[in-house]
Design an enzyme around this catalytic site. Structure first.
Site, PDB file in Angstrom:
ATOM      1  N   LYS A  96       0.806  -1.224   0.000  1.00 49.96           N
ATOM      2  CA  LYS A  96       0.000   0.000   0.000  1.00 49.96           C
ATOM      3  C   LYS A  96       0.842   1.278   0.000  1.00 49.96           C
ATOM      4  O   LYS A  96       0.424   2.309  -0.522  1.00 49.96           O
ATOM      5  CB  LYS A  96      -0.936   0.010   1.207  1.00 49.96           C
ATOM      6  CG  LYS A  96      -1.970  -1.096   1.228  1.00 49.96           C
ATOM      7  CD  LYS A  96      -3.019  -0.921   0.156  1.00 49.96           C
ATOM      8  CE  LYS A  96      -4.163  -1.904   0.331  1.00 49.96           C
ATOM      9  NZ  LYS A  96      -5.204  -1.737  -0.711  1.00 49.96           N
ATOM     10  N   GLU A 118      -9.597   5.638   3.480  1.00 48.14           N
ATOM     11  CA  GLU A 118     -10.388   4.546   4.045  1.00 48.14           C
ATOM     12  C   GLU A 118      -9.470   3.341   4.188  1.00 48.14           C
ATOM     13  O   GLU A 118      -8.417   3.258   3.551  1.00 48.14           O
ATOM     14  CB  GLU A 118     -11.571   4.222   3.135  1.00 48.14           C
ATOM     15  CG  GLU A 118     -11.300   3.217   2.036  1.00 48.14           C
ATOM     16  CD  GLU A 118     -10.274   3.665   1.012  1.00 48.14           C
ATOM     17  OE1 GLU A 118      -9.490   2.809   0.537  1.00 48.14           O
ATOM     18  OE2 GLU A 118     -10.224   4.869   0.676  1.00 48.14           O
ATOM     19  N   SER A 383       1.678  -9.736  -0.701  1.00 46.88           N
ATOM     20  CA  SER A 383       1.313  -8.320  -0.606  1.00 46.88           C
ATOM     21  C   SER A 383       1.500  -7.711   0.773  1.00 46.88           C
ATOM     22  O   SER A 383       1.606  -6.484   0.892  1.00 46.88           O
ATOM     23  CB  SER A 383      -0.141  -8.128  -1.048  1.00 46.88           C
ATOM     24  OG  SER A 383      -1.013  -8.923  -0.258  1.00 46.88           O
TER      25      SER A 383
END
Length: 397
Positions: A96, A118, A383
């Site tokens: 991210k 969010e 990830s």
């Protein structure tokens, strides 16, 4: 310094459509904001000073390039050559941060001082809070109350970084509801910058996120050349919730037909139970959060609540790029249920000494769904790391 080009290799038109999917379905109050963002983004990715700073932060702050690790024991168990792209080793513990750095720099270029974000699993919330602290901006993160309860380590990290975490009680109090609340906040304050967490939402967000995440596949190609003498693997496997880590892992292979792309969605308790987040397998075309895509819907057209043990995959839709790739047959879609993902997490931990995030565990579990050959080269995008999911793992064990 390694230069990461952000060339547009996506099958997207000027209106943000990937075939029938995409577009920008936003209220009038946001149209000028969206138009300005699109203009700034296209200008910035062609400017050397912006790209130099982006490169520098990815290298010196995030810790890129992330390793491409040959998983010896996992390879023996799967009967193929399995590599793990270690996005879990990034600063903040997931992919991210790649997107958050890029969008944060755009926010600063636009003169923004307040970031709205969010989060589901909390990894994007941590990344957004991290970038806001780095750039001296206010940050407000909307998070479903259910996710606040099950992702307390990340909630504490966000608050320590200076972000305000707002629990959202609506609906089933998970990611979909957090996105609703963040969008509502943005509509009431268009001068804020919405730092979106995945390759979803109105154009240009899906394109921007995919291009900032494309550093993943860019590195994979270079690293595979070093260890295998070839740029292209036989398979790239990635989990999909909104689709950001898959967008990054697939990006430079979309136009390489010899590379098989495997998108793994969260089956929850099974696609026939209704307790699932498998939007590609159970959804139909509709509009969700400003984009036309595949959405899980009730018979009357309302959005059906998603379910997954993984907070980061607990979303009733998918980004338009992933919807397009699946609809055209470019990706193979696999569904992994909760128990399969949990089992895969323990298997990877004991085989390789790597504790994956629940999201990444879905991708690991999907290896058992593929008929692999001994000479197949498979890259799994790991990830994120599993610190945030330890309570869930220990409860299941």
């Amino acid at each position: 310094m390694l230069h990461y080009p952000l060339d547009n290799l996506l099958p997207v038109d000027a209106g943000g459509f990937y075939g029938e999917f995409g577009g920008a379905y936003v209220p009038d109050s946001l149209k000028d904001n969206i138009r300005s963002l699109d203009e700034v983004f296209r200008r910035c990715v062609s400017e050397s000073d912006f790209m130099t700073e982006f490169d520098r932060l990815l290298q010196d702050y995030v810790g890129r390039p992330t390793p491409l690790y040959f998983a010896t024991r996992l390879s023996e168990a799967c009967g193929a050559r399995i590599y793990l792209k270690r996005e879990d080793l990034n600063h903040t513990g997931a992919h991210k941060i790649n997107n958050a750095i890029g969008l944060g720099l755009l926010a600063r270029r636009m003169g923004k001082r307040r970031i709205i974000a969010e989060t589901g699993a909390g990894q994007h919330g941590v990344a957004a809070a991290t970038v806001a602290a780095l750039l001296g901006m206010e940050c407000v993160v909307y998070m479903g109350a259910e996710d606040v309860a099950r992702q307390q380590p990340n909630v504490m990290r966000m608050r320590m970084l200076g972000a305000k975490v707002v629990p959202v009680e609506a609906g089933n109090a998970t990611l979909n509801n957090a996105v609703d609340a963040a969008l509502a906040s943005w509509c009431s304050d268009p001068e804020a910058f919405y730092l979106i967490g995945s390759a979803v939402g109105p154009h240009p967000y899906p394109e921007m996120v995919a291009r900032f995440q494309s550093v993943i596949s860019y590195e994979i190609r270079r690293q595979l050349m070093e260890v295998e003498g070839r740029e292209n693997p036989d398979y790239v496997v990635a989990c999909i919730g909104g689709g950001s880590n898959a967008a990054g892992a697939f990006y430079h292979f979309i136009d390489e037909p010899d590379v098989r792309l495997v998108a793994v969605e969260a089956g929850g308790k099974g696609t026939s139970t209704g307790l699932t987040a498998a939007s590609l397998s159970t959804g139909r075309c509709g509009v969700l959060h400003g984009s036309r895509t595949m959405v899980m819907m009730e018979p009357d057209g309302g959005i059906r609540e998603a379910y997954s043990i993984s907070a980061g995959l607990d979303y009733p839709g998918i980004g338009p790029l992933q919807a397009y790739l699946a609809s055209t047959g470019r990706t193979r879609v696999e569904v992994v249920n909760d128990d399969e993902a949990l089992r895969a997490a323990f298997e990877l931990s004991s085989a390789e000494g790597i504790i994956p995030a629940l999201e990444s565990s879905h991708a690991i579990a999907a290896l058992k769904h593929i008929d692999l050959r001994p000479d197949d080269v498979v890259v799994v995008n790991l990830s994120g790391r599993g610190d945030k999911d330890m309570a869930t793992y220990m409860e299941w064990k």
